[in-house]
Design a protein around this motif. Structure first.
Motif, PDB file in Angstrom:
ATOM      1  N   ILE A 156       0.834  -1.204   0.000  1.00  0.00           N
ATOM      2  CA  ILE A 156       0.000   0.000   0.000  1.00  0.00           C
ATOM      3  C   ILE A 156       0.865   1.249   0.000  1.00  0.00           C
ATOM      4  O   ILE A 156       0.546   2.243  -0.666  1.00  0.00           O
ATOM      5  CB  ILE A 156      -0.946  -0.002   1.215  1.00  0.00           C
ATOM      6  CG1 ILE A 156      -1.854  -1.244   1.185  1.00  0.00           C
ATOM      7  CG2 ILE A 156      -1.793   1.268   1.250  1.00  0.00           C
ATOM      8  CD1 ILE A 156      -2.646  -1.414  -0.082  1.00  0.00           C
ATOM      9  N   SER A 157       1.970   1.205   0.726  1.00  0.00           N
ATOM     10  CA  SER A 157       2.877   2.354   0.767  1.00  0.00           C
ATOM     11  C   SER A 157       3.454   2.672  -0.607  1.00  0.00           C
ATOM     12  O   SER A 157       3.659   3.837  -0.952  1.00  0.00           O
ATOM     13  CB  SER A 157       4.021   2.095   1.758  1.00  0.00           C
ATOM     14  OG  SER A 157       3.535   1.975   3.067  1.00  0.00           O
ATOM     15  N   MET A 158       3.725   1.629  -1.378  1.00  0.00           N
ATOM     16  CA  MET A 158       4.260   1.842  -2.727  1.00  0.00           C
ATOM     17  C   MET A 158       3.222   2.513  -3.627  1.00  0.00           C
ATOM     18  O   MET A 158       3.570   3.230  -4.560  1.00  0.00           O
ATOM     19  CB  MET A 158       4.718   0.520  -3.326  1.00  0.00           C
ATOM     20  CG  MET A 158       5.942  -0.063  -2.639  1.00  0.00           C
ATOM     21  SD  MET A 158       6.531  -1.582  -3.412  1.00  0.00           S
ATOM     22  CE  MET A 158       7.304  -0.917  -4.893  1.00  0.00           C
ATOM     23  N   ILE A 159       1.937   2.279  -3.316  1.00  0.00           N
ATOM     24  CA  ILE A 159       0.871   2.922  -4.087  1.00  0.00           C
ATOM     25  C   ILE A 159       0.737   4.389  -3.714  1.00  0.00           C
ATOM     26  O   ILE A 159       0.685   5.270  -4.574  1.00  0.00           O
ATOM     27  CB  ILE A 159      -0.476   2.198  -3.856  1.00  0.00           C
ATOM     28  CG1 ILE A 159      -0.454   0.803  -4.483  1.00  0.00           C
ATOM     29  CG2 ILE A 159      -1.638   3.026  -4.435  1.00  0.00           C
ATOM     30  CD1 ILE A 159      -1.682  -0.025  -4.182  1.00  0.00           C
ATOM     31  N   ASN A 160       0.687   4.666  -2.411  1.00  0.00           N
ATOM     32  CA  ASN A 160       0.314   6.025  -2.008  1.00  0.00           C
ATOM     33  C   ASN A 160       1.465   6.976  -1.697  1.00  0.00           C
ATOM     34  O   ASN A 160       1.270   8.194  -1.664  1.00  0.00           O
ATOM     35  CB  ASN A 160      -0.659   5.991  -0.816  1.00  0.00           C
ATOM     36  CG  ASN A 160      -0.059   5.335   0.417  1.00  0.00           C
ATOM     37  OD1 ASN A 160       1.133   5.414   0.685  1.00  0.00           O
ATOM     38  ND2 ASN A 160      -0.918   4.676   1.198  1.00  0.00           N
ATOM     39  N   SER A 161       2.673   6.449  -1.487  1.00  0.00           N
ATOM     40  CA  SER A 161       3.760   7.334  -1.061  1.00  0.00           C
ATOM     41  C   SER A 161       4.105   8.443  -2.053  1.00  0.00           C
ATOM     42  O   SER A 161       4.426   9.567  -1.627  1.00  0.00           O
ATOM     43  CB  SER A 161       5.014   6.524  -0.715  1.00  0.00           C
ATOM     44  OG  SER A 161       5.466   5.785  -1.821  1.00  0.00           O
ATOM     45  N   PRO A 162       4.062   8.223  -3.386  1.00  0.00           N
ATOM     46  CA  PRO A 162       4.351   9.347  -4.276  1.00  0.00           C
ATOM     47  C   PRO A 162       3.393  10.531  -4.095  1.00  0.00           C
ATOM     48  O   PRO A 162       3.807  11.686  -4.220  1.00  0.00           O
ATOM     49  CB  PRO A 162       4.208   8.728  -5.675  1.00  0.00           C
ATOM     50  CG  PRO A 162       4.531   7.286  -5.470  1.00  0.00           C
ATOM     51  CD  PRO A 162       3.930   6.952  -4.146  1.00  0.00           C
ATOM     52  N   ARG A 163       2.129  10.236  -3.778  1.00  0.00           N
ATOM     53  CA  ARG A 163       1.160  11.318  -3.552  1.00  0.00           C
ATOM     54  C   ARG A 163       1.316  11.935  -2.176  1.00  0.00           C
ATOM     55  O   ARG A 163       1.143  13.136  -1.996  1.00  0.00           O
ATOM     56  CB  ARG A 163      -0.275  10.795  -3.708  1.00  0.00           C
ATOM     57  CG  ARG A 163      -0.750  10.766  -5.144  1.00  0.00           C
ATOM     58  CD  ARG A 163      -2.254  10.785  -5.231  1.00  0.00           C
ATOM     59  NE  ARG A 163      -2.813  12.054  -4.809  1.00  0.00           N
ATOM     60  CZ  ARG A 163      -4.116  12.302  -4.708  1.00  0.00           C
ATOM     61  NH1 ARG A 163      -4.986  11.343  -4.998  1.00  0.00           N
ATOM     62  NH2 ARG A 163      -4.557  13.469  -4.329  1.00  0.00           N
ATOM     63  N   ILE A 164       1.626  11.098  -1.196  1.00  0.00           N
ATOM     64  CA  ILE A 164       1.793  11.607   0.166  1.00  0.00           C
ATOM     65  C   ILE A 164       3.055  12.447   0.280  1.00  0.00           C
ATOM     66  O   ILE A 164       3.118  13.402   1.059  1.00  0.00           O
ATOM     67  CB  ILE A 164       1.836  10.430   1.163  1.00  0.00           C
ATOM     68  CG1 ILE A 164       0.459   9.749   1.212  1.00  0.00           C
ATOM     69  CG2 ILE A 164       2.238  10.892   2.550  1.00  0.00           C
ATOM     70  CD1 ILE A 164       0.431   8.479   2.024  1.00  0.00           C
ATOM     71  N   LEU A 165       4.062  12.107  -0.528  1.00  0.00           N
ATOM     72  CA  LEU A 165       5.344  12.830  -0.498  1.00  0.00           C
ATOM     73  C   LEU A 165       5.641  13.465  -1.860  1.00  0.00           C
ATOM     74  O   LEU A 165       6.617  13.116  -2.526  1.00  0.00           O
ATOM     75  CB  LEU A 165       6.464  11.870  -0.113  1.00  0.00           C
ATOM     76  CG  LEU A 165       6.325  11.161   1.234  1.00  0.00           C
ATOM     77  CD1 LEU A 165       7.350  10.053   1.371  1.00  0.00           C
ATOM     78  CD2 LEU A 165       6.451  12.160   2.381  1.00  0.00           C
ATOM     79  N   PRO A 166       4.807  14.415  -2.291  1.00  0.00           N
ATOM     80  CA  PRO A 166       5.004  15.006  -3.623  1.00  0.00           C
ATOM     81  C   PRO A 166       6.322  15.735  -3.784  1.00  0.00           C
ATOM     82  O   PRO A 166       6.841  15.844  -4.894  1.00  0.00           O
ATOM     83  CB  PRO A 166       3.814  15.962  -3.760  1.00  0.00           C
ATOM     84  CG  PRO A 166       3.428  16.295  -2.357  1.00  0.00           C
ATOM     85  CD  PRO A 166       3.670  15.030  -1.578  1.00  0.00           C
ATOM     86  N   SER A 167       6.885  16.222  -2.667  1.00  0.00           N
ATOM     87  CA  SER A 167       8.177  16.932  -2.754  1.00  0.00           C
ATOM     88  C   SER A 167       9.297  16.002  -3.197  1.00  0.00           C
ATOM     89  O   SER A 167      10.324  16.446  -3.700  1.00  0.00           O
ATOM     90  CB  SER A 167       8.532  17.558  -1.403  1.00  0.00           C
ATOM     91  OG  SER A 167       7.617  18.573  -1.063  1.00  0.00           O
TER      92      SER A 167
END
Length: 204
Positions: A156-167
């Motif tokens: 799940i982290s691989m799915i959402n981390s790019p959006r959660i950490l846009p910087s």
């Protein structure tokens, strides 16, 4: 008309809860920003705690309806072959990436990040629980096994981390939003991770 008022309250409350958290937002502030009478909160939800829960339930219901368009989340996955379980997991994750990057607003994303540390709402049975059961079945372990919980968490982290950490993702590319090339990279990396896990476990 009434449905529009309820929708407006939920959208406004989501934004405010995302910005200020549950305790930092009053019913009066929600109604003022939504431009509705304060009595509408009692009429539709009962109170602030129930409104908070309604936001979670509303999105959860939409996700469930989306999942039902391609699979039965209540099916007995133990009756599936290992290959069918793996294919279903890949389909679930692929579809969840599409949904997460197209239908989850930044306001709701921030709301859910806050909710993880908030006792005021309870998440009903979610796609994540179904994915965890699938992962457990594939690796012949209980869904509540520590290893399965963390394997699912990493997926799940691989799915959402790019959006959660846009910087650390799209902003490095000078982008304000994700494009299809970005989505493909996320999917490819997730597939690579799954295939690595399966290979290490000796699962074809």
């Amino acid at each position: 008309m009434e449905d529009n008022a309820r929708k407006k309250i939920i959208e406004t409350a989501t934004k405010l809860f995302a910005l200020k958290g549950f305790d930092g937002v009053s019913i009066r502030e929600i109604c003022r920003n939504a431009n509705v009478n304060i009595s509408m909160i009692s009429y539709y939800f009962g109170g602030k705690k129930e409104l908070y829960q309604a936001i979670v339930d509303d999105k959860s219901d939409k996700i469930h309806k989306y999942i039902e368009t391609f699979t039965d989340i209540n099916q007995d996955i133990s009756k599936l072959s290992k290959k069918e379980q793996i294919n279903l997991l890949n389909t679930m994750l692929d579809k969840m990436i599409d949904y997460f990057y197209a239908d989850i607003s930044n306001d709701f994303l921030c709301f859910m990040l806050n909710e993880q540390h908030n006792p005021h709402a309870t998440i009903k049975g979610t796609p994540v629980n179904f994915i965890r059961k699938l992962v457990g079945a594939i690796f012949d372990k209980d869904a509540n096994d520590r290893e399965i919980i963390f394997k699912t968490n990493f997926l799940i982290s691989m799915i959402n981390s790019p959006r959660i950490l846009p910087s650390f993702s799209i902003r490095l590319l000078g982008q304000e939003d994700f494009i299809q090339d970005d989505i493909k990279i996320i999917k490819d990396n997730l597939n690579l991770y799954i295939n690595t896990l399966l290979k290490e476990a000796g699962i074809d």
